[in-house]
Design a protein around this motif. Structure first.
Motif, short mmCIF file in Angstrom:
data_model
loop_
_atom_site.label_atom_id
_atom_site.label_comp_id
_atom_site.label_asym_id
_atom_site.label_seq_id
_atom_site.Cartn_x
_atom_site.Cartn_y
_atom_site.Cartn_z
N PRO A 187 -100.76 58.13 -2.50
CA PRO A 187 -99.91 57.17 -1.78
C PRO A 187 -100.57 56.78 -0.46
O PRO A 187 -101.17 57.63 0.22
CB PRO A 187 -98.61 57.95 -1.56
CG PRO A 187 -98.60 58.98 -2.64
CD PRO A 187 -100.02 59.37 -2.84
N ASN A 223 -102.91 57.27 6.23
CA ASN A 223 -102.74 58.56 5.57
C ASN A 223 -104.06 59.32 5.46
O ASN A 223 -104.08 60.53 5.25
CB ASN A 223 -102.13 58.39 4.19
CG ASN A 223 -102.96 57.50 3.30
OD1 ASN A 223 -102.90 56.27 3.46
ND2 ASN A 223 -103.74 58.06 2.39
N THR A 241 -96.79 53.72 -3.40
CA THR A 241 -97.20 54.55 -4.54
C THR A 241 -97.70 53.76 -5.73
O THR A 241 -98.27 54.33 -6.65
CB THR A 241 -96.01 55.43 -5.00
OG1 THR A 241 -94.93 54.57 -5.39
CG2 THR A 241 -95.54 56.35 -3.87
N SER A 246 -100.42 54.74 3.43
CA SER A 246 -99.48 54.46 4.52
C SER A 246 -100.15 53.60 5.58
O SER A 246 -101.32 53.80 5.91
CB SER A 246 -98.99 55.76 5.17
OG SER A 246 -98.33 56.59 4.23
N ARG A 294 -94.35 47.97 -3.04
CA ARG A 294 -93.12 48.69 -2.68
C ARG A 294 -91.87 48.07 -3.30
O ARG A 294 -91.01 48.79 -3.78
CB ARG A 294 -92.96 48.78 -1.16
CG ARG A 294 -94.03 49.64 -0.49
CD ARG A 294 -93.72 49.79 1.00
NE ARG A 294 -94.66 50.67 1.66
CZ ARG A 294 -95.80 50.26 2.23
NH1 ARG A 294 -96.11 48.96 2.19
NH2 ARG A 294 -96.62 51.11 2.80
N GLY A 349 -90.97 54.25 10.34
CA GLY A 349 -89.80 54.52 9.53
C GLY A 349 -89.24 53.32 8.80
O GLY A 349 -88.18 53.39 8.19
N ARG A 350 -89.97 52.19 8.81
CA ARG A 350 -89.46 50.98 8.17
C ARG A 350 -89.74 50.93 6.67
O ARG A 350 -89.07 50.22 5.92
CB ARG A 350 -90.05 49.74 8.85
CG ARG A 350 -89.51 49.51 10.26
CD ARG A 350 -89.97 48.18 10.83
NE ARG A 350 -89.23 47.84 12.03
CZ ARG A 350 -89.66 48.05 13.26
NH1 ARG A 350 -90.86 48.59 13.45
NH2 ARG A 350 -88.93 47.72 14.30
N GLN A 351 -90.75 51.64 6.24
CA GLN A 351 -91.08 51.66 4.82
C GLN A 351 -91.54 53.05 4.41
O GLN A 351 -91.92 53.87 5.26
CB GLN A 351 -92.18 50.63 4.50
CG GLN A 351 -91.73 49.19 4.59
CD GLN A 351 -92.80 48.22 4.12
OE1 GLN A 351 -93.97 48.55 4.00
NE2 GLN A 351 -92.39 46.99 3.87
N LYS A 352 -91.52 53.28 3.10
CA LYS A 352 -92.05 54.51 2.55
C LYS A 352 -93.51 54.30 2.16
O LYS A 352 -93.96 53.17 2.01
CB LYS A 352 -91.24 54.93 1.31
CG LYS A 352 -89.79 55.28 1.61
CD LYS A 352 -89.06 55.66 0.33
CE LYS A 352 -87.60 56.02 0.63
NZ LYS A 352 -86.86 56.39 -0.60
N PRO A 353 -94.28 55.37 1.98
CA PRO A 353 -95.66 55.21 1.51
C PRO A 353 -95.72 54.42 0.20
O PRO A 353 -94.80 54.50 -0.63
CB PRO A 353 -96.14 56.65 1.31
CG PRO A 353 -95.30 57.45 2.27
CD PRO A 353 -93.95 56.78 2.26
N LYS A 407 -96.09 50.69 9.24
CA LYS A 407 -94.67 50.53 8.87
C LYS A 407 -94.07 51.84 8.38
O LYS A 407 -92.87 52.05 8.50
CB LYS A 407 -94.54 49.44 7.81
CG LYS A 407 -94.92 48.06 8.29
CD LYS A 407 -94.58 46.97 7.29
CE LYS A 407 -95.41 47.07 6.03
NZ LYS A 407 -96.85 46.77 6.27
N VAL A 408 -94.91 52.72 7.83
CA VAL A 408 -94.43 54.03 7.39
C VAL A 408 -94.14 54.91 8.60
O VAL A 408 -93.12 55.60 8.67
CB VAL A 408 -95.46 54.70 6.46
CG1 VAL A 408 -95.04 56.12 6.13
CG2 VAL A 408 -95.63 53.88 5.18
#
Length: 226
Positions: free
Chosen positions: A22, A152, A37, A24, A62, A31-35, A27-28
């Protein structure tokens, strides 16, 4: 007398490409988006009555992949019977066919696959690379690589990927920034600049997570690394 070759068939398909690791960006960390995948692709394959064909694609990250596919399926019937040379007119026709959801975002992302397929078909039928069909200005263009610079990855991983990219002929490097700790951003930029030397173009991307004041402040500090 010339024969007009009309669109006979449109095939739409979608595919998911899972990522081994994943990734990043800023934005990750805000806290606005998740990693991320996976990447979801939309493919459009267009065939004419005389057997000419073209393929195009769009993609989403995403979210939005199923929506792109669903929207394309709803409006794609408007292609049948059209002259594939009329690319701009077809695009406008399909855009208005789905205008109730707007004329941007998912709607235009879905139509991108169709648009690319029509240009691919036109270039193939002309026997030309697409760049030549459009009227190319130069024979080559310098490229940069950003895929190795996500947040990441450790600094050492980013440095190694930058070195490999340059060895493979990539002309410039872009890395992600926008961490909560700006000193860590600067440490990573300094490490990459040291690795690639002073002459390779180096760019950064905060992915819309800096406000105006932060962007101005960081821009001044990044001048030291060109």
């Amino acid at each position: 007398m010339s024969t007009v070759d009309l669109i006979r068939h449109v095939k739409l398909s979608t595919a998911r490409l899972p990522l081994t690791v994943p990734i990043s960006d800023a934005k990750v960390f805000t806290g606005r988006q998740k990693p991320m995948t996976e990447v979801v692709f939309l493919f459009a394959e267009i065939t004419t009555e005389l057997g000419h064909s073209g393929i195009g694609f769009s993609y989403s990250k995403r979210a939005g992949g199923p929506a792109q596919y669903a929207h394309a399926k709803e409006v794609a019937e408007g292609l049948i019977g059209e002259d594939p040379n009329d690319i701009a007119r077809i695009y406008t026709k399909l855009l208005w066919a789905g205008a109730s959801v707007g004329r941007s975002g998912v709607a235009t992302q879905a139509l991108a696959a169709v648009d690319i397929a029509l240009y691919d078909l036109k270039a193939k039928r002309a026997g030309l690379p697409l760049a030549k069909l459009l009227g190319s200005y130069r024979d080559s263009v310098r490229t940069y690589n950003t895929s190795g610079g996500f947040l990441n990855a450790t600094l050492e991983e980013v440095k190694d990927r930058a070195s490999r990219s340059i060895e493979e002929g990539i002309g410039g490097i872009k890395i992600k920034v926008g961490l909560p700790d700006s000193t860590e951003d600067l440490r990573r930029v300094a490490g990459i600049r040291d690795r690639i030397g002073p002459d390779v173009p180096l760019m950064v991307d905060a992915n819309q997570q800096w406000d105006r004041a932060t962007a101005l402040r960081m821009g001044r500090r990044l001048e030291d690394f060109n």
